[in-house]
Design a protein around this motif. Structure first.
Motif, PDB file in Angstrom:
ATOM      1  N   GLU A  16       0.796  -1.227   0.043  1.00 45.47           N
ATOM      2  CA  GLU A  16       0.038   0.140  -0.059  1.00 45.47           C
ATOM      3  C   GLU A  16       0.763   1.503  -0.208  1.00 45.47           C
ATOM      4  N   GLY A  17       0.342   2.316  -0.654  1.00 47.73           N
ATOM      5  CA  GLY A  17       1.114   3.591  -0.775  1.00 47.73           C
ATOM      6  C   GLY A  17       1.837   3.527  -2.050  1.00 47.73           C
ATOM      7  N   GLY A  18       2.530   4.508  -2.452  1.00 46.56           N
ATOM      8  CA  GLY A  18       3.309   4.669  -3.640  1.00 46.56           C
ATOM      9  C   GLY A  18       3.874   6.381  -3.780  1.00 46.56           C
ATOM     10  N   GLY A  19       4.844   6.221  -4.782  1.00 51.42           N
ATOM     11  CA  GLY A  19       5.230   7.576  -4.548  1.00 51.42           C
ATOM     12  C   GLY A  19       6.084   8.220  -3.579  1.00 51.42           C
ATOM     13  N   LEU A  35      -9.684 -14.090   8.217  1.00 53.39           N
ATOM     14  CA  LEU A  35      -8.307 -13.596   7.990  1.00 53.39           C
ATOM     15  C   LEU A  35      -7.980 -12.400   9.042  1.00 53.39           C
ATOM     16  N   GLN A  36      -6.652 -12.470   9.610  1.00 54.57           N
ATOM     17  CA  GLN A  36      -6.174 -11.374  10.195  1.00 54.57           C
ATOM     18  C   GLN A  36      -5.036 -10.734   9.442  1.00 54.57           C
ATOM     19  N   GLU A  37      -5.366  -9.361   9.436  1.00 52.50           N
ATOM     20  CA  GLU A  37      -4.643  -8.609   8.528  1.00 52.50           C
ATOM     21  C   GLU A  37      -3.682  -7.742   9.581  1.00 52.50           C
ATOM     22  N   HIS A  38      -2.623  -7.484   9.095  1.00 49.00           N
ATOM     23  CA  HIS A  38      -1.676  -6.775   9.634  1.00 49.00           C
ATOM     24  C   HIS A  38      -0.417  -6.210   8.851  1.00 49.00           C
ATOM     25  N   GLN A  39       0.208  -4.924   9.308  1.00 44.97           N
ATOM     26  CA  GLN A  39       1.368  -4.398   8.568  1.00 44.97           C
ATOM     27  C   GLN A  39       2.586  -5.212   8.875  1.00 44.97           C
ATOM     28  N   ILE A  40       3.445  -5.666   8.163  1.00 45.95           N
ATOM     29  CA  ILE A  40       4.720  -6.324   8.446  1.00 45.95           C
ATOM     30  C   ILE A  40       5.804  -5.301   8.366  1.00 45.95           C
ATOM     31  N   MET A  41       5.795  -4.089   7.619  1.00 47.61           N
ATOM     32  CA  MET A  41       6.879  -3.281   7.489  1.00 47.61           C
ATOM     33  C   MET A  41       6.594  -1.948   6.662  1.00 47.61           C
ATOM     34  N   SER A  42       7.326  -0.873   6.612  1.00 48.99           N
ATOM     35  CA  SER A  42       7.429   0.088   6.170  1.00 48.99           C
ATOM     36  C   SER A  42       8.712   0.659   5.386  1.00 48.99           C
ATOM     37  N   ALA A  43       8.444   1.185   4.169  1.00 52.38           N
ATOM     38  CA  ALA A  43       9.921   1.550   3.751  1.00 52.38           C
ATOM     39  C   ALA A  43       9.705   2.947   2.934  1.00 52.38           C
ATOM     40  N   PRO A  44      10.628   3.940   3.481  1.00 56.73           N
ATOM     41  CA  PRO A  44      10.535   5.346   3.108  1.00 56.73           C
ATOM     42  C   PRO A  44      10.586   5.455   1.484  1.00 56.73           C
ATOM     43  N   LYS A  45      11.264   4.662   0.702  1.00 57.53           N
ATOM     44  CA  LYS A  45      11.317   4.657  -0.816  1.00 57.53           C
ATOM     45  C   LYS A  45      10.648   3.687  -1.734  1.00 57.53           C
ATOM     46  N   GLY A  46       9.799   2.750  -0.873  1.00 55.99           N
ATOM     47  CA  GLY A  46       9.068   2.127  -1.633  1.00 55.99           C
ATOM     48  C   GLY A  46       9.171   0.504  -1.379  1.00 55.99           C
ATOM     49  N   ILE A  47       8.310  -0.317  -1.878  1.00 52.33           N
ATOM     50  CA  ILE A  47       8.256  -1.726  -1.834  1.00 52.33           C
ATOM     51  C   ILE A  47       8.058  -2.175  -3.293  1.00 52.33           C
ATOM     52  N   ASP A  67      13.313  -0.113  -0.679  1.00 50.33           N
ATOM     53  CA  ASP A  67      13.796   1.261  -1.171  1.00 50.33           C
ATOM     54  C   ASP A  67      14.500   1.095  -2.462  1.00 50.33           C
ATOM     55  N   THR A  68      15.833   1.347  -2.476  1.00 54.21           N
ATOM     56  CA  THR A  68      16.410   1.318  -3.814  1.00 54.21           C
ATOM     57  C   THR A  68      17.408   0.214  -4.064  1.00 54.21           C
ATOM     58  N   ASP A  69      17.995  -0.425  -3.000  1.00 51.53           N
ATOM     59  CA  ASP A  69      18.950  -1.418  -3.158  1.00 51.53           C
ATOM     60  C   ASP A  69      18.865  -2.571  -2.105  1.00 51.53           C
ATOM     61  N   GLY A  70      17.721  -2.791  -1.337  1.00 48.45           N
ATOM     62  CA  GLY A  70      17.444  -3.641  -0.661  1.00 48.45           C
ATOM     63  C   GLY A  70      16.517  -4.656  -0.838  1.00 48.45           C
ATOM     64  N   ILE A  71      16.870  -5.848  -0.254  1.00 47.81           N
ATOM     65  CA  ILE A  71      15.891  -7.167  -0.588  1.00 47.81           C
ATOM     66  C   ILE A  71      15.724  -7.792   0.889  1.00 47.81           C
ATOM     67  N   GLY A  72      14.422  -8.257   1.160  1.00 48.14           N
ATOM     68  CA  GLY A  72      14.203  -8.817   2.326  1.00 48.14           C
ATOM     69  C   GLY A  72      13.498 -10.106   2.302  1.00 48.14           C
ATOM     70  N   THR A  73      13.502 -11.092   3.109  1.00 48.17           N
ATOM     71  CA  THR A  73      12.725 -12.332   3.062  1.00 48.17           C
ATOM     72  C   THR A  73      12.448 -12.751   4.437  1.00 48.17           C
ATOM     73  N   ASP A  97      18.972   4.262  -7.680  1.00 46.11           N
ATOM     74  CA  ASP A  97      18.873   5.552  -7.127  1.00 46.11           C
ATOM     75  C   ASP A  97      19.689   6.493  -8.112  1.00 46.11           C
ATOM     76  N   LYS A  98      18.922   7.065  -8.905  1.00 48.22           N
ATOM     77  CA  LYS A  98      20.133   7.919 -10.056  1.00 48.22           C
ATOM     78  C   LYS A  98      21.219   8.891  -9.320  1.00 48.22           C
ATOM     79  N   GLU A  99      20.788   9.222  -8.008  1.00 48.85           N
ATOM     80  CA  GLU A  99      21.646  10.164  -7.462  1.00 48.85           C
ATOM     81  C   GLU A  99      23.095   9.282  -7.171  1.00 48.85           C
ATOM     82  N   GLN A 100      22.958   8.075  -6.791  1.00 43.93           N
ATOM     83  CA  GLN A 100      24.399   7.227  -6.385  1.00 43.93           C
ATOM     84  C   GLN A 100      25.058   7.402  -7.569  1.00 43.93           C
ATOM     85  N   GLN A 101      26.340   7.065  -7.164  1.00 41.78           N
ATOM     86  CA  GLN A 101      27.309   7.170  -8.276  1.00 41.78           C
ATOM     87  C   GLN A 101      27.604   5.700  -9.075  1.00 41.78           C
ATOM     88  N   GLN A 102      26.655   4.620  -8.350  1.00 42.08           N
ATOM     89  CA  GLN A 102      26.592   3.207  -9.171  1.00 42.08           C
ATOM     90  C   GLN A 102      26.129   3.210 -10.314  1.00 42.08           C
TER      91      GLN A 102
END
Length: 195
Positions: A16-19, A35-47, A67-73, A97-102
């Motif tokens: 949920e969320g975007g931008g 079904l029981q619903e709950h939020q697992i996590m939040s990310a400032p730059k998106g999932i 975010d821009t370069d992370g993975i989770g499991t 992330d276009k601002e990074q030099q990679q």
């Protein structure tokens, strides 16, 4: 949403969320029960790229880009519920992330097999590179991803790889060239024993 149906419960996973900030949400429960619903996590730059599968024992396995370069499991329980995950891991060489030099990577893709293995495959480099790399990171039963392994080297025109996992803990990796870069219809494949 992504849905996994286990032996006694089901799990649904969506964002949920975007931008900007996004939330990873799940609903789970035993068959015939609410079904029981709950939020697992939040990310400032998106999932992105959420993936849901089952471990050999029938528990849900979830994976996602954050975010821009992370993975989770994470591995869930027999009730279908997913716990709050540990912090995301960095995928070396993967950034959008276009601002990074990679050099930015093309969208990564998750795949899984019946042994509880989850594979994150991505293509590094950009169109100006003379060579790009197809890399893969693996996780077993929701555990931490292992460091990336080189699956193949490609030319600058390669598109996002597609990965198929096999019952023998091997991968079949497909990639093709991007038609907008040059007129082509080539597709390449490579079988890799990764585990």
């Amino acid at each position: 949403p992504e849905v996994a149906i286990g032996p006694t419960a089901l799990t649904a996973l969506w964002t949920e969320g975007g931008g900007g900030e996004a939330h990873l949400e799940e609903a789970s429960g035993a068959f015939g029960q609410p079904l029981q619903e709950h939020q697992i996590m939040s990310a400032p730059k998106g999932i992105q790229s959420i993936h849901l599968s089952l471990a050999p024992s029938g528990e849900p396995l979830a994976a996602w880009r954050v975010d821009t370069d992370g993975i989770g499991t994470v591995e869930g329980s027999a009730s279908g519920e997913l716990p709050n995950p540990p912090p995301a891991q960095k995928a070396p060489g993967f950034t959008q992330d276009k601002e990074q030099q990679q050099e930015p990577a093309v969208d990564g893709e998750f795949s899984s097999d019946l042994q509880g293995d989850t594979v994150f495959t991505y293509l590094t480099g950009n169109f100006a590179s003379h060579s790009r790399r197809v890399l893969a990171m693996t996780s077993t039963n929701g555990g931490p991803f292992r460091p990336p392994r080189l699956l193949a080297r490609t030319g600058p025109e390669a598109d996002t790889p597609t990965v198929v996992t096999g019952g023998d803990r091997a991968l079949l990796v497909f990639w093709s060239c991007i038609a907008e870069i040059r007129a082509c219809s080539s597709t390449w494949a490579r079988r890799v024993a990764l585990f």
